[in-house]
Design an enzyme around this catalytic site. Structure first.
Site, PDB file in Angstrom:
ATOM      1  N   ARG A  18     -26.074 -14.351 -12.663  1.00 43.06           N
ATOM      2  CA  ARG A  18     -25.840 -15.276 -11.544  1.00 43.06           C
ATOM      3  C   ARG A  18     -26.632 -14.819 -10.304  1.00 43.06           C
ATOM      4  O   ARG A  18     -27.170 -15.634  -9.566  1.00 43.06           O
ATOM      5  CB  ARG A  18     -24.352 -15.411 -11.221  1.00 43.06           C
ATOM      6  CG  ARG A  18     -24.083 -16.505 -10.210  1.00 43.06           C
ATOM      7  CD  ARG A  18     -22.601 -16.739  -9.982  1.00 43.06           C
ATOM      8  NE  ARG A  18     -22.007 -17.698 -10.898  1.00 43.06           N
ATOM      9  CZ  ARG A  18     -21.933 -19.007 -10.691  1.00 43.06           C
ATOM     10  NH1 ARG A  18     -22.431 -19.527  -9.586  1.00 43.06           N
ATOM     11  NH2 ARG A  18     -21.370 -19.803 -11.562  1.00 43.06           N
ATOM     12  N   CYS A  34      -6.434 -13.435   2.356  1.00 46.94           N
ATOM     13  CA  CYS A  34      -6.723 -14.804   1.916  1.00 46.94           C
ATOM     14  C   CYS A  34      -7.116 -15.752   3.035  1.00 46.94           C
ATOM     15  O   CYS A  34      -8.043 -16.536   2.893  1.00 46.94           O
ATOM     16  CB  CYS A  34      -5.506 -15.423   1.238  1.00 46.94           C
ATOM     17  SG  CYS A  34      -4.903 -14.543  -0.183  1.00 46.94           S
ATOM     18  N   CYS A  74      -1.853 -16.873  -0.815  1.00 52.52           N
ATOM     19  CA  CYS A  74      -1.192 -16.222  -1.965  1.00 52.52           C
ATOM     20  C   CYS A  74       0.227 -15.832  -1.602  1.00 52.52           C
ATOM     21  O   CYS A  74       1.081 -15.665  -2.454  1.00 52.52           O
ATOM     22  CB  CYS A  74      -1.975 -15.021  -2.457  1.00 52.52           C
ATOM     23  SG  CYS A  74      -1.691 -13.509  -1.516  1.00 52.52           S
ATOM     24  N   GLU A  88     -15.824 -20.009  -3.987  1.00 53.46           N
ATOM     25  CA  GLU A  88     -16.842 -18.986  -3.770  1.00 53.46           C
ATOM     26  C   GLU A  88     -17.945 -19.375  -2.778  1.00 53.46           C
ATOM     27  O   GLU A  88     -18.439 -18.523  -2.039  1.00 53.46           O
ATOM     28  CB  GLU A  88     -17.479 -18.624  -5.115  1.00 53.46           C
ATOM     29  CG  GLU A  88     -16.522 -17.910  -6.042  1.00 53.46           C
ATOM     30  CD  GLU A  88     -17.035 -17.848  -7.457  1.00 53.46           C
ATOM     31  OE1 GLU A  88     -17.186 -18.914  -8.074  1.00 53.46           O
ATOM     32  OE2 GLU A  88     -17.299 -16.744  -7.947  1.00 53.46           O
ATOM     33  N   GLY A 121       8.832   9.669  13.332  1.00 48.94           N
ATOM     34  CA  GLY A 121       8.403   8.411  12.706  1.00 48.94           C
ATOM     35  C   GLY A 121       8.068   8.567  11.235  1.00 48.94           C
ATOM     36  O   GLY A 121       7.900   7.579  10.524  1.00 48.94           O
ATOM     37  N   CYS A 127       0.809  -1.219   0.000  1.00 45.19           N
ATOM     38  CA  CYS A 127       0.000   0.000   0.000  1.00 45.19           C
ATOM     39  C   CYS A 127       0.840   1.264   0.000  1.00 45.19           C
ATOM     40  O   CYS A 127       0.394   2.296  -0.490  1.00 45.19           O
ATOM     41  CB  CYS A 127      -0.935   0.011   1.199  1.00 45.19           C
ATOM     42  SG  CYS A 127      -0.107   0.201   2.789  1.00 45.19           S
ATOM     43  N   PHE A 139     -19.440 -13.671  -7.619  1.00 40.97           N
ATOM     44  CA  PHE A 139     -19.881 -13.253  -8.951  1.00 40.97           C
ATOM     45  C   PHE A 139     -21.381 -12.941  -9.013  1.00 40.97           C
ATOM     46  O   PHE A 139     -22.091 -13.409  -9.887  1.00 40.97           O
ATOM     47  CB  PHE A 139     -19.527 -14.384  -9.932  1.00 40.97           C
ATOM     48  CG  PHE A 139     -19.311 -13.952 -11.349  1.00 40.97           C
ATOM     49  CD1 PHE A 139     -18.149 -13.312 -11.731  1.00 40.97           C
ATOM     50  CD2 PHE A 139     -20.272 -14.198 -12.323  1.00 40.97           C
ATOM     51  CE1 PHE A 139     -17.944 -12.933 -13.055  1.00 40.97           C
ATOM     52  CE2 PHE A 139     -20.082 -13.823 -13.650  1.00 40.97           C
ATOM     53  CZ  PHE A 139     -18.914 -13.193 -14.004  1.00 40.97           C
ATOM     54  N   GLU A 192      -9.481 -10.656 -13.128  1.00 42.61           N
ATOM     55  CA  GLU A 192     -10.045 -11.537 -14.166  1.00 42.61           C
ATOM     56  C   GLU A 192     -10.126 -10.794 -15.495  1.00 42.61           C
ATOM     57  O   GLU A 192      -9.746 -11.321 -16.536  1.00 42.61           O
ATOM     58  CB  GLU A 192     -11.432 -12.020 -13.716  1.00 42.61           C
ATOM     59  CG  GLU A 192     -12.049 -13.009 -14.686  1.00 42.61           C
ATOM     60  CD  GLU A 192     -13.339 -13.629 -14.180  1.00 42.61           C
ATOM     61  OE1 GLU A 192     -13.575 -13.611 -12.947  1.00 42.61           O
ATOM     62  OE2 GLU A 192     -14.113 -14.131 -15.018  1.00 42.61           O
TER      63      GLU A 192
HETATM   64  C1  LIG Z   1      -1.147   3.632   9.126  1.00 41.90           C
HETATM   65  C2  LIG Z   1      -1.305   4.784  10.064  1.00 41.90           C
HETATM   66  C3  LIG Z   1      -2.159   4.654  11.141  1.00 41.90           C
HETATM   67  C4  LIG Z   1      -2.335   5.720  12.014  1.00 41.90           C
HETATM   68  N1  LIG Z   1      -3.179   5.557  13.045  1.00 41.90           N
HETATM   69  C5  LIG Z   1      -3.400   6.579  13.895  1.00 41.90           C
HETATM   70  C6  LIG Z   1      -4.296   6.429  14.979  1.00 41.90           C
HETATM   71  O1  LIG Z   1      -4.871   5.367  15.194  1.00 41.90           O
HETATM   72  N2  LIG Z   1      -4.519   7.491  15.761  1.00 41.90           N
HETATM   73  C7  LIG Z   1      -3.908   8.683  15.554  1.00 41.90           C
HETATM   74  O2  LIG Z   1      -4.131   9.606  16.308  1.00 41.90           O
HETATM   75  N3  LIG Z   1      -3.023   8.843  14.550  1.00 41.90           N
HETATM   76  C8  LIG Z   1      -2.768   7.826  13.719  1.00 41.90           C
HETATM   77  N4  LIG Z   1      -1.891   7.983  12.687  1.00 41.90           N
HETATM   78  C9  LIG Z   1      -1.223   9.265  12.497  1.00 41.90           C
HETATM   79  C10 LIG Z   1       0.257   9.292  12.957  1.00 41.90           C
HETATM   80  O3  LIG Z   1       0.793   8.035  13.044  1.00 41.90           O
HETATM   81  C11 LIG Z   1       0.463   9.928  14.281  1.00 41.90           C
HETATM   82  O4  LIG Z   1      -0.006  11.246  14.216  1.00 41.90           O
HETATM   83  C12 LIG Z   1       1.907   9.886  14.775  1.00 41.90           C
HETATM   84  O5  LIG Z   1       1.925  10.065  16.139  1.00 41.90           O
HETATM   85  C13 LIG Z   1       2.802  10.916  14.133  1.00 41.90           C
HETATM   86  O6  LIG Z   1       4.112  10.773  14.668  1.00 41.90           O
HETATM   87  P1  LIG Z   1       5.409  10.748  13.760  1.00 41.90           P
HETATM   88  O7  LIG Z   1       6.564  10.773  14.677  1.00 41.90           O
HETATM   89  O8  LIG Z   1       5.367   9.647  12.818  1.00 41.90           O
HETATM   90  O9  LIG Z   1       5.225  12.129  13.009  1.00 41.90           O
HETATM   91  P2  LIG Z   1       6.067  12.735  11.843  1.00 41.90           P
HETATM   92  O10 LIG Z   1       5.442  12.366  10.542  1.00 41.90           O
HETATM   93  O11 LIG Z   1       7.497  12.447  11.994  1.00 41.90           O
HETATM   94  O12 LIG Z   1       5.772  14.265  12.130  1.00 41.90           O
HETATM   95  C14 LIG Z   1       4.471  14.728  12.120  1.00 41.90           C
HETATM   96  C15 LIG Z   1       4.401  16.246  12.244  1.00 41.90           C
HETATM   97  O13 LIG Z   1       4.798  16.659  13.523  1.00 41.90           O
HETATM   98  C16 LIG Z   1       5.824  17.621  13.459  1.00 41.90           C
HETATM   99  N5  LIG Z   1       6.688  17.439  14.600  1.00 41.90           N
HETATM  100  C17 LIG Z   1       7.191  16.274  15.071  1.00 41.90           C
HETATM  101  N6  LIG Z   1       7.881  16.511  16.203  1.00 41.90           N
HETATM  102  C18 LIG Z   1       7.827  17.830  16.429  1.00 41.90           C
HETATM  103  C19 LIG Z   1       8.341  18.678  17.449  1.00 41.90           C
HETATM  104  N7  LIG Z   1       9.032  18.187  18.454  1.00 41.90           N
HETATM  105  N8  LIG Z   1       8.076  19.991  17.374  1.00 41.90           N
HETATM  106  C20 LIG Z   1       7.361  20.498  16.351  1.00 41.90           C
HETATM  107  N9  LIG Z   1       6.859  19.749  15.360  1.00 41.90           N
HETATM  108  C21 LIG Z   1       7.080  18.433  15.412  1.00 41.90           C
HETATM  109  C22 LIG Z   1       6.488  17.326  12.139  1.00 41.90           C
HETATM  110  O14 LIG Z   1       7.190  18.417  11.669  1.00 41.90           O
HETATM  111  C23 LIG Z   1       5.317  16.959  11.277  1.00 41.90           C
HETATM  112  O15 LIG Z   1       4.679  18.098  10.809  1.00 41.90           O
HETATM  113  C24 LIG Z   1      -1.662   6.934  11.794  1.00 41.90           C
HETATM  114  C25 LIG Z   1      -0.796   7.064  10.704  1.00 41.90           C
HETATM  115  C26 LIG Z   1      -0.618   6.003   9.846  1.00 41.90           C
HETATM  116  C27 LIG Z   1       0.304   6.152   8.697  1.00 41.90           C
HETATM  117  S1  FES Z   2      -1.970 -15.066   2.006  1.00 41.53           S
HETATM  118 FE1  FES Z   2      -2.769 -13.734   0.505  1.00 41.53          FE
HETATM  119  S2  FES Z   2      -2.927 -11.869   1.523  1.00 41.53           S
HETATM  120 FE2  FES Z   2      -2.333 -13.237   3.074  1.00 41.53          FE
HETATM  121  S1  FES Z   3       3.288  -1.447   2.037  1.00 40.61           S
HETATM  122 FE1  FES Z   3       1.493  -1.468   3.221  1.00 40.61          FE
HETATM  123  S2  FES Z   3       2.269  -0.925   5.145  1.00 40.61           S
HETATM  124 FE2  FES Z   3       3.956  -0.653   3.903  1.00 40.61          FE
END
Ligand SMILES: Cc1cc2nc3c(=O)[nH]c(=O)nc-3n(C[C@H](O)[C@H](O)[C@H](O)COP(=O)(O)OP(=O)(O)OC[C@H]3O[C@@H](n4cnc5c(N)ncnc54)[C@H](O)[C@@H]3O)c2cc1C
Ligand code: FES
Ligand code: FES
Length: 1400
Positions: free
Chosen positions: A948, A202, A164, A1336, A329, A94, A982, A870
């Site tokens: 179907r 799957c 898969c 299916e 992160g 993704c 289907f 398909e």
């Molecule tokens: C798959 C996925 C699932 C998620 N699920 C959730 C969820 O369930 N709940 C939820 O709330 N969020 C969720 N998030 C959002 C995200 O993960 C969170 O907001 C996370 O805490 C961001 O932290 P990071 O360190 O990765 O941020 P980064 O991407 O590293 O930074 C985010 C922002 O914060 C700023 N920043 C970081 N540190 C500082 C600092 N010290 N001072 C000033 N600015 C700063 C950065 O400049 C940037 O703008 C999800 C994201 C993804 C991709």
């Molecule tokens: S085995 Fe196909 S997605 Fe998990």
């Molecule tokens: S490719 Fe889906 S989580 Fe990274």
């Protein structure tokens, strides 16, 4: 440190150059790669960006190492080994952190703690330089088929946990990281938790959990085969099932060692028998010795990457570049840069800055550095919660609960507290809690001045607005301890419990003080996420609460104030307005009961039945049984063999289309897509694109050398749009460039000018405009419906509508093709991820104007298809063939997940209008049905799907008078297409809806109505086919017995009587699924069987292996035919130059058809061998083969099969479309939270008739996987399109176009008890080896969950005296469940038949 000395003696080079270790291999990280993710680097770096292996020298580490012990380096040897990047075992599913296919383990040495930490991360979001100085282990670093499998891999393969295989390396790595990071064996709960960020489409997850459960510490006896289990002789505990069995897996490969009670299954190298444990990669010694340095690197587009190691350095960089982005992160910034296409010039990675990583508790509270990772925060809170007085850590506990549902493990392992706060997302899970918990934020500016601000004042009204000037950063957070009688609680409701962003969340706090024997609110805080562009406070409610006595009057009045406090406009972005409003009330209501319950004994008690509102979910570990008999036929047929590719899949060695190395001179392609649902193309401007970096060429309709008109059944599509576009996402052209990224950038720079035209964006719109695909009006009938209705035979006649949404296939492997030319461009070859290589061959030959004989398509395996590959894969390959052919260069196209979801179509949404007549004792006499499906902008397979649905619209019921009319709607959406079932499931779901309605009208149970109306042996169906060999009755009886339905009903009623806010429901649903393609000519299959002189057999057939185990079953048939072991049979790939004119692998019939074709070929060869075989007594098959060879016997044969005795004539609307039916039935029990709509499936029991199964283990996998996919369809997965129901989405656009917004079931959605049973003693006389088709048929059985949910809602509504029938659309998401559960809170927002909006 004698051991360190030893390292030095080995002349270990401790350098300051940026380095990274990958699977024990040292790599220097060159400058210029700041734009790359770790995944891009791992998968393809050296092929597309040059070979940097010259920078590396390499270590192979042997033996495990204890980092804390003095003898840490005593026991390893160093070997020089060269490796190369191109580690394609880590998959791109993704690119947005939502599927876990890219999971790798990172090991990092913390010099301060002198400790090494190991954790799983998503390589797709990790910037390459963020892992500098760390050790990355990918699936290739664990084991391989040649070296031997790691126990995690071994266990997964053996437990049938890989179908898969595309998700498999990700699961392996998540589990591996958990084991590496655990000091003691993890619990089952920890194992389930660690897999929350990994999706599998799957398996249905159960076998994955079973495979990994062997690593959990439960009972020592379980692993030792200890005495308390009293195992029979020859039996031990199976690591797959955790139960006693005689598979002897334990004896061979599993070992219980040591006095630390740790279970360590080991596996052995297939070649030299060495134990795997001897090959565990250790943490590279160089990284232990190395002092990290600050980094200053660059990337494409002038990107600058800094890694400062002190706060002062951070501030200095920030002073120099005011717009610099801090990252930790990268889970927000990564998404912004890649998906939202925001570009940042300067990135400062602050993860190693000590001042930003503090975690200290003092007398007042906890100081938390802004860069602290969420998983560290969670562990720290857990620690202090056990160390401090309980009342002090009430906020910490709320955070612990909230963090449990925050993303998946991989995200929590990298995402920071500060990143979440500073993003200030309106749906941040933590921000409402920080505010409620009275947290303070410490902010520092570039000059070093700091200030403190209350969390409440930090977030400003407006989208992502915070009190942070451009020269300031967040330094830390201070969380105060709680006072006695201060209560803080978290709330979150999302579409899916695991790894999902909130629909609404909240942090609520009250501080109570005693005044004159009353408890009075001294302070309060109520903050919501998901109801405004920022975390919104219910300020009027707070004001109202303060000073009031905490009693029921307060609750009633506060709810009234709250309702006016939190307002949402009808067209608020995100929709679900009534649901979101109801959640704000429900959360406060729950909070009131929770506090009152905690105050129990101090103040008035809460009635026991109301406690159901406050009990938090406890999810028991998933258990399940798989009950089948093994009917072995010959050496292999009937045996529960492991999927033949399983070992390659768990090691990441299995190759998929996108893993194919790019030939020299290759190009990458990206599509130019329509942004309008219906428009005239005025102008296409490529001037900006041609100056884009790496751009090579743009191709449009005028460039197509052959015919631009394509189509699966009728040629009603343009390969590239001409003059008009009829949906968002329609292909207008294709750009090729040097890299995938550059191709996408250039494609976006092709500007298209449109003139908007009116668009049809729903089935209702289409009916109103009479917009149907031509010649798609169909009718089936039996008896005389009109006469029956008029004759007065029916005691009751009811009319109604059923609508159901579509479903995205969400195969884990996106669409992908690699195409190249041969012989100077006169032949075209391709490797494609498709269920229909022949269709690719045909489309490519058609658009290039080449004969089919000069076009070859090969498919080794695909990472899931489910119908989505398909037909809707072929136009993508055809588009990419144009530049490949015209430029005479290889071209690869792999769709990004969002593009894939947006343009390749989904399961059809349906609308059914029924009129049904029945007697007062529940017998159905007449049914008049109109059904419509949403075909989208081209016909594709929509007519066959509608047909179907019409065939299956009786499900298993005898309806003497029946008329079904059907039409395919033309709408301005991408063409919808095949998806497991289907159309059958949609037809059956309509039937089960009116069955359920009859039950409500007659106040009888739906199960009773079902039984009364079952078809019997010899029934003539509404399309003329006679029911033969029906196994419905025995199957239904077995299910009823196994679930003890009467007792289950009693228990559920009892539970419901005792619980006001949680209700349980049960349902039993049957089905019959017709096997065969309903288009007769497609029921043909070819195969090629080649026997070699060493006695091995190569089989090629027309079917594609997509995880369903087709190749395994077919190989079993060949093995049994030749009476040889399965290991002697090999299936390499599917190829149009080996077996011509194959039908797509679909309709569940592939094992039947290709199995029979292979058997035919085997029998031909056996017949040729027979004279030789009868002359001698050969000791082996190989000997016989050599003798035949010596006698010049042809040892290769082409086999062929046509399904006999089928055919349907639409002119008479009568015939026999199906060879036979697969019958099944399922029981489900669910529990819903009526206040939030949350639900879980407590039990699912499935009984399916598969005759004598060819491979019961694979069949069980198909059943479980189909059931979980069906569960997604009926209860979780909702597609939201820009239509009349969703005006906040641009017209015709798909909003739910990634795992972030579209939620397929995750591990948390697996029924607590998941039992599968195959009906015994009913061989099928109509298919090979008496088996039945499986792919299916079980899908629809998940509707038992939908009807169990409805049953639970009925109980909830009964509490309000509302016993009438009500509609419940599919999917029954939390939104639909909540608003259907009428109560005092929701009645002011919705009426009793309120329908949440649905894209249909
Ligand atoms: C798959 C996925 C699932 C998620 N699920 C959730 C969820 O369930 N709940 C939820 O709330 N969020 C969720 N998030 C959002 C995200 O993960 C969170 O907001 C996370 O805490 C961001 O932290 P990071 O360190 O990765 O941020 P980064 O991407 O590293 O930074 C985010 C922002 O914060 C700023 N920043 C970081 N540190 C500082 C600092 N010290 N001072 C000033 N600015 C700063 C950065 O400049 C940037 O703008 C999800 C994201 C993804 C991709
Ligand atoms: S085995 Fe196909 S997605 Fe998990
Ligand atoms: S490719 Fe889906 S989580 Fe990274």
């Amino acid at each position: 440190m004698g051991s360190l000395k030893k390292v030095e003696e080995q002349d270990l080079k401790v350098s300051t150059e940026p380095i990274l270790y990958v699977n024990g291999v040292r790599r220097v990280l060159p400058d210029g790669l700041a734009h790359l993710t770790l995944l891009e680097y791992l998968r393809g770096f050296d092929s597309s960006q040059g070979d940097f292996s010259k920078y590396g020298y390499v270590w192979l580490f042997i033996d495990t190492i204890d980092f804390t012990s003095k003898s840490q380096f005593d026991n390893f040897t160093l070997t020089l080994r060269l490796d190369h990047i191109g580690l394609t075992g880590t998959k791109l599913g993704c690119g947005e952190g939502g599927c876990g296919a890219c999971t790798v383990m990172v090991s990092h040495y913390d010099r301060k703690l002198r400790k090494c930490s190991h954790y799983a991360i998503n390589a797709c979001l990790a910037p390459l330089y963020s892992v500098e100085g760390m050790h990355v282990i990918t699936v290739e670093g664990l084991g391989s088929c040649k070296r031997g499998l790691h126990p995690v891999q071994e266990s997964l393969a053996r437990a049938h946990g890989s179908q898969c295989g595309f998700c498999t390396p990700g699961f392996v790595m998540s589990m591996y990281a958990l084991l590496r990071s655990s000091q003691t064996p993890p619990s089952e709960e920890q194992i389930e938790e660690c897999l929350a960020g990994n999706l599998c489409r799957c398996t249905g997850y159960r076998p994955i959990l079973d495979a990994f459960r062997v690593f959990a510490k439960t009972s020592n006896d379980l692993y030792t085969g200890g005495s308390s289990l009293n195992l029979e002789e020859g039996k031990s505990v199976c690591p797959s099932t955790g139960k006693p069995c005689s598979c002897n897996l334990n004896n061979v490969n599993d070992k219980y060692v040591g006095d630390d009670n740790r279970y360590e299954p080991t596996s052995y190298n297939e070649i030299d028998g060495t134990k795997y444990a001897e090959k565990e990669l250790i943490f590279p010694p160089e990284l232990l010795l190395r002092i990290p340095t600050s980094l200053n690197l660059t990337g494409a587009g002038g990107l600058m990457w800094y890694r400062p190691l002190t706060l002062q350095h951070v501030l200095d960089i920030k002073a120099k570049y005011a717009d610099a982005k801090l990252i930790v992160g990268n889970s927000e910034v990564g998404i912004e840069m890649r998906l939202k296409r925001i570009s940042y010039r300067v990135l400062i990675s602050v993860m190693h800055v000590p001042e930003l990583n503090v975690l200290n508790a003092n007398d007042d509270g906890i100081e938390i550095g802004a860069a602290v990772r969420l998983s560290d925060l969670l562990n720290y809170f857990k620690k202090v919660a056990t160390e401090r007085a309980a009342h002090e850590t009430v906020s910490c506990k709320a955070f612990i609960e909230q963090l449990k549902w925050f993303a998946g493990t991989q995200i929590r392992n990298v995402a920071s507290v500060g990143g979440n706060i500073c993003t200030a997302s309106p749906i941040s899970d933590l921000n409402p809690l920080w505010i409620a918990a009275r947290a303070k934020f410490r902010i520092i500016d570039v000059k070093g001045n700091s200030r403190t601000v209350l969390a409440e004042n930090f977030f400003r009204p407006g989208y992502r607005k915070v009190d942070l000037a451009s020269g300031e950063i967040l330094l830390s957070i201070f969380l105060p301890w709680n006072r006695t009688f201060e209560f803080v609680k978290e709330f979150k409701q999302s579409h899916r419990r695991d790894d999902d962003i909130a629909i609404v969340n909240a942090g609520i706090r009250v501080y109570l003080q005693e005044h004159s024997e009353n408890w009075v609110v001294a302070d309060a805080s109520i903050f919501y996420g998901g109801v405004a562009p920022y975390s919104l406070g219910a300020t009027k409610t707070k004001e109202f609460l303060i000073g009031k006595i905490w009693d029921r009057d307060l609750l009633q009045n506060a709810l009234r104030v709250l309702q006016k406090d939190i307002l949402l406009k009808e067209d608020a972005p995100g929709g679900m307005v009534e649901f979101r409003k109801s959640l704000t009330l429900s959360f406060f209501f729950k909070f009131f009961l929770w506090v009152s319950h905690l105050m129990d004994g101090i103040k008035e008690s809460i009635p026991l039945s109301h406690l159901s509102a406050v009990h938090s979910d406890h999810r028991p570990p998933i258990t399940g049984s798989q009950d089948y008999e093994i009917m072995k036929r010959g050496t292999s047929v009937g045996s529960p063999e492991v999927h033949l590719s399983a070992r390659l899949q768990v090691t990441g060695e299995a190759e998929y289309a996108d893993d194919t190395p790019m030939p020299p001179n290759s190009l990458h392609a990206a599509l130019v897509l329509s942004r309008k649902p219906h428009a005239r193309i005025i102008r296409i401007d490529n001037s900006e694109a041609i100056s884009s970096p790496g751009f090579v060429s743009l191709f449009l309709a005028k460039d197509v050398p052959g015919d631009n008109k394509i189509g699966a059944v009728v040629a009603d599509e343009d390969l590239f749009a001409v003059d008009y576009v009829t949906c968002v996402g329609q292909v207008i052209g294709i750009v090729v460039a040097d890299t995938h990224e550059n191709a996408k950038i250039a494609a976006r720079k092709v500007h298209v000018e449109y003139e908007d035209l009116p668009a049809i964006l729903s089935i209702q719109d289409a009916i109103k405009a009479r917009s149907f695909h031509s010649n798609t009006e169909k009718c089936l009938s039996k008896g005389d419906v009109d006469h029956c209705f008029q004759s007065g035979q029916c005691d009751q006649i009811i009319e109604g509508e059923v609508q159901m949404g579509g479903q995205e296939h969400f195969y884990l492997e996106p669409q992908s093709s690699l195409i190249w030319t041969v012989d100077g461009g006169n032949e075209v070859h391709m490797i494609s991820s498709t269920q229909a290589p022949q269709k690719h061959q045909k489309y490519v030959s058609h658009v290039l104007g080449l004969p089919m004989s000069k076009v070859v398509c090969k498919t080794k395996r695909i990472g899931g298809g489910f119908g989505g590959k398909e037909t809707r894969s072929a136009f993508i390959a055809a588009a990419a063939s144009v530049p490949s052919y015209l430029l005479n260069r290889p071209v690869k196209i792999t769709l990004d997940r969002d593009v894939d979801m947006m343009i390749t179509g989904q399961r059809h949404s349906f609308l059914g209008k029924y009129k049904v007549g029945f007697t007062n004792d529940g017998r159905v006499l007449a049914l008049d049905l109109e059904i419509y499906n949403n075909g989208g902008n081209s016909l594709d397979l929509s007519l066959a799907i509608l047909e179907r649905a019409m065939f299956h619209s009786d499900n298993v019921y005898e309806i003497p008078n029946m008329r079904v009319m059907g039409k395919v709607c033309f709408t301005n959406f991408p063409s919808h297409t095949a998806f497991r079932g289907f159309g059958g499931p949609q037809g059956m779901l309509i039937a089960e809806n009116w069955i359920q309605r009859i039950a409500v009208e007659l106040k009888m149970s739906p199960e009773k109505i079902r039984e009364i109306n079952f078809q019997g042996e010899g029934s003539i169906l509404h399309y003329g086919q006679k029911v033969q060999y029906s196994t419905l009755a025995p199957l239904w009886d077995e299910l009823k017995l196994s679930c003890n339905f009467a007792k289950a009903r009693e228990e559920v009623d009892q539970f419901n009587g005792h619980n006001r806010w949680r209700k349980r429901g049960i349902a039993m649903v049957p089905n019959k699924f017709g096997i065969s393609f309903t288009t007769k000519l497609m029921n043909q299959a070819g195969a090629l069987v080649q026997v070699y002189t060493d006695g091995t057999v190569l089989v090629t057939h027309g079917g594609v292996e997509m995880g369903q185990g087709l190749h395994t079953k077919v190989a079993q048939i060949a093995a049994s035919a030749f009476n040889i072991p399965l290991s002697s049979v090999f299936i390499s790939d599917t190829s149009t130059d080996k077996v011509p004119n194959a039908s797509p692998t679909a309709a569940s019939a592939s094992s039947d058809m290709y199995g029979a074709a292979v058997l035919d070929a085997c029998e031909q060869i056996m017949a040729r061998m027979e004279p030789i075989a009868s002359r001698h007594n050969f000791t082996s098959f190989a000997e016989l083969v050599r003798a035949c060879y010596a006698e010049r016997i042809d040892l290769s044969a082409h086999g062929f099969y046509i399904t006999p005795d089928i055919g349907f004539d639409w002119t008479t609307a009568k015939g026999k479309p199906f060879r036979y039916f697969t019958y099944g039935a399922a029981f489900a029990e669910v529990e819903i939270d009526t206040l939030t709509g949350d639900f879980h499936t407590r039990v699912a029991n499935i009984v399916l008739d598969l005759g004598y199964s060819l491979n019961p283990a694979i069949d069980v996998g198909q059943i479980e996987g189909a059931f979980m996919q069906g569960l997604g369809w009926v209860a979780l997965e909702e597609l939201k399109w820009g239509d009349g129901a969703h005006k906040w989405i641009s017209p015709g656009c798909l909003y739910t176009c990634g795992p972030g917004t579209y939620k397929i079931p995750s591990i948390n959605d697996v029924p607590f008890k998941f039992n599968v049973s195959l009906l015994k003693g009913h061989p099928n006389v109509k298919a090979i080896h008496s088996s039945k088709a499986v792919g299916e048929p079980p899908f629809f059985l998940a509707s038992s969950v939908l009807f169990a949910i409805k049953d639970a809602i009925i109980a909830a509504r009964a509490e309000m005296g509302c016993n009438d029938w009500f509609p419940l659309d599919s999917p029954a998401t939390p939104e639909r469940i909540r608003v259907a559960c009428l109560d005092e809170l929701s009645s002011s927002l919705v009426n009793s038949d309120f329908h949440p909006k649905l894209s249909v």
